[in-house]
Design a protein around this motif. Structure first.
Motif, PDB file in Angstrom:
ATOM      1  N   ASN A 341      22.066  73.439  74.763  1.00  0.00           N
ATOM      2  CA  ASN A 341      20.738  73.136  74.851  1.00  0.00           C
ATOM      3  C   ASN A 341      20.287  72.047  73.809  1.00  0.00           C
ATOM      4  O   ASN A 341      20.273  72.354  72.744  1.00  0.00           O
ATOM      5  CB  ASN A 341      20.090  74.609  74.423  1.00  0.00           C
ATOM      6  CG  ASN A 341      18.586  74.508  74.534  1.00  0.00           C
ATOM      7  OD1 ASN A 341      17.839  73.650  74.362  1.00  0.00           O
ATOM      8  ND2 ASN A 341      17.822  75.714  74.750  1.00  0.00           N
ATOM      9  N   THR A 343      17.386  70.789  73.093  1.00  0.00           N
ATOM     10  CA  THR A 343      16.366  71.110  72.123  1.00  0.00           C
ATOM     11  C   THR A 343      16.785  71.741  71.002  1.00  0.00           C
ATOM     12  O   THR A 343      16.441  71.169  69.716  1.00  0.00           O
ATOM     13  CB  THR A 343      15.243  72.198  72.705  1.00  0.00           C
ATOM     14  OG1 THR A 343      15.547  72.093  74.264  1.00  0.00           O
ATOM     15  CG2 THR A 343      13.745  71.642  72.347  1.00  0.00           C
ATOM     16  N   ILE A 344      17.612  72.842  70.959  1.00  0.00           N
ATOM     17  CA  ILE A 344      18.113  73.562  69.841  1.00  0.00           C
ATOM     18  C   ILE A 344      19.165  72.414  69.224  1.00  0.00           C
ATOM     19  O   ILE A 344      19.005  72.492  67.958  1.00  0.00           O
ATOM     20  CB  ILE A 344      19.001  74.872  70.296  1.00  0.00           C
ATOM     21  CG1 ILE A 344      17.843  75.832  70.797  1.00  0.00           C
ATOM     22  CG2 ILE A 344      19.687  75.477  69.102  1.00  0.00           C
ATOM     23  CD1 ILE A 344      18.587  76.982  71.286  1.00  0.00           C
TER      24      ILE A 344
END
Ligand SMILES: *[C@@H]1O[C@H](CO)[C@@H](O)[C@H](O)[C@H]1NC(C)=O
Ligand SMILES: *[C@@H]1O[C@H](CO)[C@@H](O)[C@H](O)[C@H]1NC(C)=O
Ligand SMILES: *[C@@H]1O[C@H](CO)[C@@H](O)[C@H](O)[C@H]1NC(C)=O
Ligand SMILES: *[C@@H]1O[C@H](CO)[C@@H](O)[C@H](O)[C@H]1NC(C)=O
Length: 606
Positions: A341, A343-344
């Motif tokens: 992920n 974004t994370i």
């Protein structure tokens, strides 16, 4: 040529007398016969995290793992997305290696994770697929570096040292105490790369070592799966029932034996010992032993290299944080894994790097004017200065050196993390240069014949050391031993590395415009020594200490002297610490992401 080895051998804590060992005679003999011998180049390749994906399709959607749908998946990969590597990238990378590195390097360290991630429900990974993908990469190595043996089989022309990654097994992250299915499977696939006499060890535990320059330099392939916090099948390194405990006992024997033989060692692993604030990759008990072992064998270990995080950076271990015997309460952790992920991941990577910077800001500061690391000769004698000033300065200098463990900063050790071939950002390769002064006539791995094994006296010594009951703390170098190659420039010291990267944005744009792919090349991203910002004298601990303090920005004077070397200016203005103001921090941050993130992403990361 033994002149430089003897001091180390004499300094060894053990009673074994190297002068009388049969080793020398054998070596002498080999050298006489080896007149047509191949020569060392003083360079080696670090390659990591290929993550080959047979389902990758150009033109598909990165949101569907670049397997389906319509989208921007490129011919060579999808930088900045959660996709894995297409075969085209693997082929182009090895073609480039063949054209540019094949005849220039002495050995290869390969720190794992060749198969794809388990990133698509429609294509769950299978054991067979993981084996095939690992085999595909082995085949590439043999295609480029293989020599045909009499039987028609390929064998590598230079040593290639593999290492087990958390995605080289199934389910990923889980690795049981050996022998197990994966030590057997990988032992078979990597057979050409594991020395005959180490196969038993590999099958048993998944770790081994190779003398990449016989009797001079070994690469130790650590099985970091036993240290990895995310591996639920094991539990750290403190208990004798755990494979991690045995790993450090084996490592103690190997490093002790190398000390006695006058040899040096490079350690490699997949998961790095990242540990910053509350976040860490390894079980704390393993980190403790690692840091202690590196400190006690600081006369033997040349350096240590890892992959996994796809983030170009380095980690400093402080031996004063070792509390073995008084291990602290379990601390709450959050893992530093590279998940899929983005974004994370990017946010958590920013905070990880910022944390490192904060820690480095707490490193003892050199007194003003003391050039450290980049020019550490100054530490040993600044004779030209005036007397009055000198005394005060001398005291400050003395205090500072005491804090960091002497002129070679022996309190600390460093672990290097290379970014990946997988274009999480841009694909990369790292080429190290090391000091081969005095090794001009060393017998190379290729010339030493099929067996690089130790003679019987040392095999006996190894057995004796292994039988000895562990005493807890490994023995330190003798007091009279000179500093090791990780601390002071000498034969086998790492001098610099060149970080290569392929700008896929540029390559793919070229492809679209001309309707054919522009030539695929890896270019220099930076060179640790020639670079105007890092400008590291070599890769010793004092040089990394210097770089870390400049990144932290707690010595702006030094920072600016370095930053402007290229332009020939010497600004001495004191500037506020900050992301934009400290060029070294900014360069470190940009390089962590292989230059992929732009100013909009990086501004404000402090
Ligand atoms: C990659 O190279 C191998 C030969 O080494 C070849 O069989 C394969 O088709 C190539 N794949 C691509 C996508 O070019
Ligand atoms: C990634 O994490 C963010 C924050 O938790 C979440 O909003 C987003 O949906 C996740 N993306 C994917 C692809 O899982
Ligand atoms: C290699 O080490 C020797 C000291 O043993 C030193 O004199 C020499 O300058 C070093 N070589 C390089 C290229 O730094
Ligand atoms: C990569 O190439 C793109 C397009 O040419 C360019 O804008 C970008 O600055 C390059 N990035 C790096 C790190 O070279």
């Amino acid at each position: 040529m033994w002149t430089f080895l003897l001091p180390f051998a004499i300094a060894a804590a053990s009673p074994v007398v190297v002068q009388q060992s049969p080793q020398q005679e054998v070596l002498g003999e080999l050298e006489i016969n080896g007149s047509s011998a191949s020569k060392l180049h003083g360079r080696f390749l670090h390659i990591t995290d290929i993550h080959l994906d047979p389902f990758y399709e150009p033109g598909t959607s990165p949101r569907k793992s670049c397997h389906r749908g319509k989208g921007a998946a490129g011919l060579l990969g999808a930088p900045g997305e959660g996709c894995d590597s297409p075969e085209t990238l693997l082929n182009q990378t090895f073609d480039w290696i063949e054209r540019n590195l094949r005849d220039e390097i002495d050995f290869i360290v390969w720190t794992g994770d060749s198969p794809r991630h388990d990133n698509d429900e429609r294509h769950p990974r299978t054991e067979k697929q993981i084996e095939e993908l690992n085999q595909a990469v082995v085949d590439k190595f043999l295609e480029v570096f293989g020599k045909k043996k009499d039987g028609g089989q390929y064998k590598p022309a230079i040593p290639i040292v593999p290492n087990i990654g958390n995605n080289d097994v199934m389910p990923h992250n889980i690795f049981e105490k050996g022998p197990n299915k994966w030590t057997r499977k990988l032992g078979k696939i990597w057979r050409p790369f594991i020395p005959e006499e180490q196969r038993h060890t590999f099958l048993q535990w998944g770790w081994f070592c190779t003398e990449v320059i016989p009797r001079k330099l070994a690469v130790v392939s650590l099985n970091t799966m036993y240290f990895y916090d995310s591996n639920a099948a094991v539990d750290g390194c403190a208990s004798p029932s755990e494979p991690g405990y045995h790993h450090f006992e084996w490592l103690r024997v190997q490093l002790q034996l190398m000390r006695e033989r006058g040899m040096k060692a490079i350690l490699i692993g997949h998961v790095p010992p990242a540990r910053s604030g509350k976040r860490r990759n390894w079980d704390e008990s393993c980190w403790q032993k690692y840091t202690l072992w590196l400190h006690q064998y600081r006369d033997v270990v040349v350096g240590s290299m890892y992959g996994h995080m796809n983030l170009d950076h380095f980690i400093i271990q402080d031996s004063r944080e070792v509390t073995i015997g008084e291990v602290p309460e379990e601390m709450p952790i959050s893992r530093l894994d590279d998940d899929l992920n983005q974004t994370i991941t990017v946010q958590s990577k920013f905070s990880y790097l910022s944390n490192l910077r904060k820690e480095w800001a707490r490193l003892p500061s050199p007194p003003p004017g003391l050039k450290f690391g980049s020019n550490s000769e100054d530490l040993e004698g600044e004779k030209k200065k005036k007397k009055k000033k000198k005394k005060k300065k001398k005291n400050k200098k003395k205090q500072f050196l005491k804090k960091i463990g002497g002129p070679f900063a022996e309190r600390y050790s460093v672990s290097l993390v290379s970014p990946s071939v997988l274009p999480r950002y841009y694909p990369t390769l790292r080429v190290f240069e090391y000091n081969i002064t005095g090794l001009e006539h060393a017998v190379t791995w290729a010339d030493s014949g099929p067996h690089v094994s130790m003679d019987s006296a040392w095999i006996q010594r190894e057995a004796d050391l292994s039988k000895k009951k562990p005493s807890g703390i490994p023995s330190p170098p003798s007091k009279s031993a000179p500093p090791g190659p990780a601390y002071s420039n000498q034969p086998l010291t790492l001098l610099n590395y060149v970080q290569y990267y392929a700008n896929l944005t540029q390559i793919e744009t070229g492809a679209n415009q001309n309707d054919k792919p522009s030539a695929f090349e890896y270019d220099v991203e930076y060179h640790t020594h020639q670079d105007g910002i890092y400008h590291m004298r070599d890769l010793t601990m004092p040089s990394f200490f210097d770089l870390a303090t400049r990144i932290a920005g707690n010595n702006p004077e030094v920072t600016y002297e370095h930053a402007d070397v290229k332009k020939g200016k010497k600004k001495k203005k004191k500037k506020k610490k900050g992301s934009k103001d400290n060029k070294v921090w900014r360069a470190f941050l940009e390089r962590a992401f292989v230059g992929f993130l732009n100013d909009d992403n990086l501004d404000g990361v402090e």
